[in-house]
Design a protein around this motif. Structure first.
Motif, mmCIF file in Angstrom:
data_model
loop_
_atom_site.group_PDB
_atom_site.id
_atom_site.type_symbol
_atom_site.label_atom_id
_atom_site.label_comp_id
_atom_site.label_asym_id
_atom_site.label_seq_id
_atom_site.Cartn_x
_atom_site.Cartn_y
_atom_site.Cartn_z
ATOM 1 N N THR A 216 0.521 -0.967 0.024
ATOM 2 C CA THR A 216 0.383 -0.092 0.358
ATOM 3 C C THR A 216 0.853 1.403 -0.110
ATOM 4 O OG1 THR A 216 0.289 -0.115 2.523
ATOM 5 C CG2 THR A 216 -1.782 -1.125 1.287
ATOM 6 N N ASN A 217 2.402 0.947 0.282
ATOM 7 C CA ASN A 217 3.519 2.252 0.336
ATOM 8 C C ASN A 217 2.533 3.309 1.650
ATOM 9 O OD1 ASN A 217 5.298 2.046 -2.240
ATOM 10 N ND2 ASN A 217 3.244 2.526 -2.972
ATOM 11 N N LYS A 218 1.925 3.071 2.833
ATOM 12 C CA LYS A 218 1.271 3.512 3.658
ATOM 13 C C LYS A 218 2.329 3.388 5.328
ATOM 14 C CE LYS A 218 -3.006 4.692 1.883
ATOM 15 N NZ LYS A 218 -5.034 3.713 2.742
ATOM 16 N N ILE A 219 2.813 3.956 5.934
ATOM 17 C CA ILE A 219 3.356 3.914 7.434
ATOM 18 C C ILE A 219 2.298 3.348 7.605
ATOM 19 C CG2 ILE A 219 4.421 4.821 8.913
ATOM 20 C CD1 ILE A 219 4.561 7.561 6.969
ATOM 21 N N VAL A 220 3.341 1.809 8.810
ATOM 22 C CA VAL A 220 2.283 1.453 9.667
ATOM 23 C C VAL A 220 2.462 1.373 10.801
ATOM 24 C CG1 VAL A 220 1.035 -0.304 7.759
ATOM 25 C CG2 VAL A 220 3.301 -1.214 8.870
ATOM 26 N N ASN A 221 3.682 1.691 10.799
ATOM 27 C CA ASN A 221 4.505 2.190 12.657
ATOM 28 C C ASN A 221 5.320 3.198 12.500
ATOM 29 O OD1 ASN A 221 4.853 1.275 14.491
ATOM 30 N ND2 ASN A 221 5.157 -1.043 14.763
ATOM 31 N N SER A 222 5.853 3.878 14.393
ATOM 32 C CA SER A 222 7.110 4.770 13.466
ATOM 33 C C SER A 222 7.766 4.961 15.481
ATOM 34 C CB SER A 222 6.290 6.170 13.317
ATOM 35 O OG SER A 222 5.109 6.618 14.033
ATOM 36 N N ASN A 223 8.070 5.710 15.387
ATOM 37 C CA ASN A 223 8.293 6.046 16.509
ATOM 38 C C ASN A 223 8.731 6.707 17.041
ATOM 39 O OD1 ASN A 223 10.737 6.555 15.277
ATOM 40 N ND2 ASN A 223 12.224 6.119 16.155
ATOM 41 N N ASN A 224 8.574 7.527 18.385
ATOM 42 C CA ASN A 224 8.420 9.092 18.826
ATOM 43 C C ASN A 224 9.377 10.051 18.089
ATOM 44 O OD1 ASN A 224 6.891 8.709 20.692
ATOM 45 N ND2 ASN A 224 7.872 7.799 22.239
#
Length: 429
Positions: free
Chosen positions: A54-62
């Motif tokens: 999907t080319n979408k961001i699904v997780n990240s950090n602070n």
């Protein structure tokens, strides 16, 4: 600059050791996934997990949320192209430069929520989590020196803005973090696979217990029905008829006892209660003990039972388990062989294994049904020469015992032409 501490690395190693002992549970899988999530969200480096499909961001950090100026909720689900501002020709030029300099990271320009464009270096690695593909991105902002512009078209090797020492340390840190991420994802995938196998195994056992309960009920119905006939005060059957009924009751009781014995044996194997004690034994002597048990039954059925094993063959095995296997094989062979037939026990050495077989000239099994005999969740019970049906549980127990030795079990048969039940015992377990 970021780096795992010795304490963090120790924790990672402990987690690996804890979850790679072959015993996995859904709870352990959740713990491992949470642990991976902690690794992704720890450290000061900007980190993103992007769904390749999907080319979408699904997780990240602070650090990522702070750098891009979005909340976690706003950032997750955002297309990666919303923050990447390189044009297509610039992307191609940068990939070409990365290839020329032999680096596995590239420079990019990314936009935050305020529209501010920042120069960054990006290292990405493809990973798979529960059969879905992602890019794991580690991002560092490139700080520009005063009076000096950093343009992608003019950019030399990516770490020219750092000292050579910092360049080396950062590269080592990225490699370490990337490897730990891969290891954790790999572990998570293995645990997910184990969970799926566990679900299938539990489903198979559920079907198996459904079959078992049905067989138990039928056996008790038979015993209760026969005993009721004998116990009925108004029973006017002849002494011969009563004796016949009593014999049927005795046979049904024996069959039920054998069934329960196999069921308890199988349950003990599942719980690890049966001690596996392999040693070196003479195979002829083991088989001969089984032959002596069944010789009266074979003679009564007018079947020739022979032990053709060479007296010099020795095997490394748990003799009680091997005796159980042979008892089941020989008993089945006699039950499914007509008077005048033969049952033979043979063995031969092949490479590092001893192949043992029990063959008969009985009714045989169709190709369609051979594979069903060793499956725990499928019921196929053949009818013996006397029109009786067994439970099939004995063969399941045999399979467990053979696999305990690291051997293989299989069946060769043709309908109407007899059967051969075979298994192997490795030279060393």
């Amino acid at each position: 600059m970021f780096k795992f501490s010795a304490h963090e690395i120790k924790i990672i190693k402990n987690e690996f050791a804890k979850h790679t002992n072959g015993k996995t549970t859904p709870d352990q899988i959740k713990k491992t996934e949470k642990f991976f999530d902690r690794i992704l969200k720890n450290n000061n480096a900007i980190k993103l997990l992007v769904d390749i499909e999907t080319n979408k961001i699904v997780n990240s950090n602070n650090a990522a949320q702070k750098f891009y100026g979005y909340s976690e909720k706003e950032l997750h689900g955002k297309p990666i192209f919303d923050i990447n501002v390189l044009k297509e020709d610039e992307v191609k030029a940068e990939y070409k430069r990365a290839k020329e300099y032999g680096r596995d990271y590239f420079e990019s320009k990314q936009k935050n929520s305020s529209g501010e464009i920042k120069s960054v270096i990006v290292r990405s690695t493809p990973i798979k989590i529960q059969n879905r593909n992602y890019f794991y991105l580690i991002i560092h902002e490139l700080k520009e020196n005063k009076g000096e512009k950093t343009e992608l078209s003019k950019t030399p090797p990516v770490f020219s803005l750092f000292s050579s020492k910092a360049d080396k340390l950062l590269d080592e840190d990225l490699t370490l973090l990337e490897q730990n991420a891969k290891d954790l994802v790999s572990l998570s995938n293995r645990l997910a696979e184990s969970e799926e196998k566990l679900k299938k195994l539990n489903a198979s056992k559920d079907r198996f217990f459904s079959i078992i309960s049905h067989d138990l009920k039928n056996s008790f119905f038979s015993i209760m029905g026969l005993s009721k006939i004998l116990a009925d005060p108004g029973n006017n059957d002849s002494p011969e008829k009563k004796l016949e009924t009593a014999q049927m009751l005795h046979n049904s009781s024996k069959k039920l006892y054998s069934f329960l014995e196999n069921l308890l044996g199988w349950a003990r194997v599942q719980r690890g209660e049966i001690v596996f004690e392999p040693d070196e034994y003479n195979l002829f002597e083991i088989a001969d003990e089984v032959v002596n048990i069944f010789k009266p039954k074979a003679e009564q059925a007018e079947i020739v039972l022979t032990n053709n094993i060479n007296k010099t063959i020795t095997v490394f095995c748990d003799q009680n388990m091997v005796k159980t296997i042979l008892r089941n094989f020989v008993s089945n062979a006699i039950n499914f062989t007509k008077p005048g037939g033969t049952v033979e026990i043979n063995a031969k050495t092949i490479a590092d294994n001893t192949e043992i077989s029990v063959s008969d000239t009985g009714v045989g099994i169709s190709e369609e049904n051979i594979n069903k005999l060793l499956q725990i969740d499928i019921k196929y019970i053949g009818t013996n020469v006397n029109g009786e049906k067994g439970t099939g549980l004995g063969l399941i127990l045999c399979k467990e015992f053979v696999e305990k030795h690291g051997g293989k079990i299989w069946i060769n048969s043709k309908l109407g032409e007899g059967s051969k039940f075979l298994f192997t015992l490795p030279d060393k377990v």
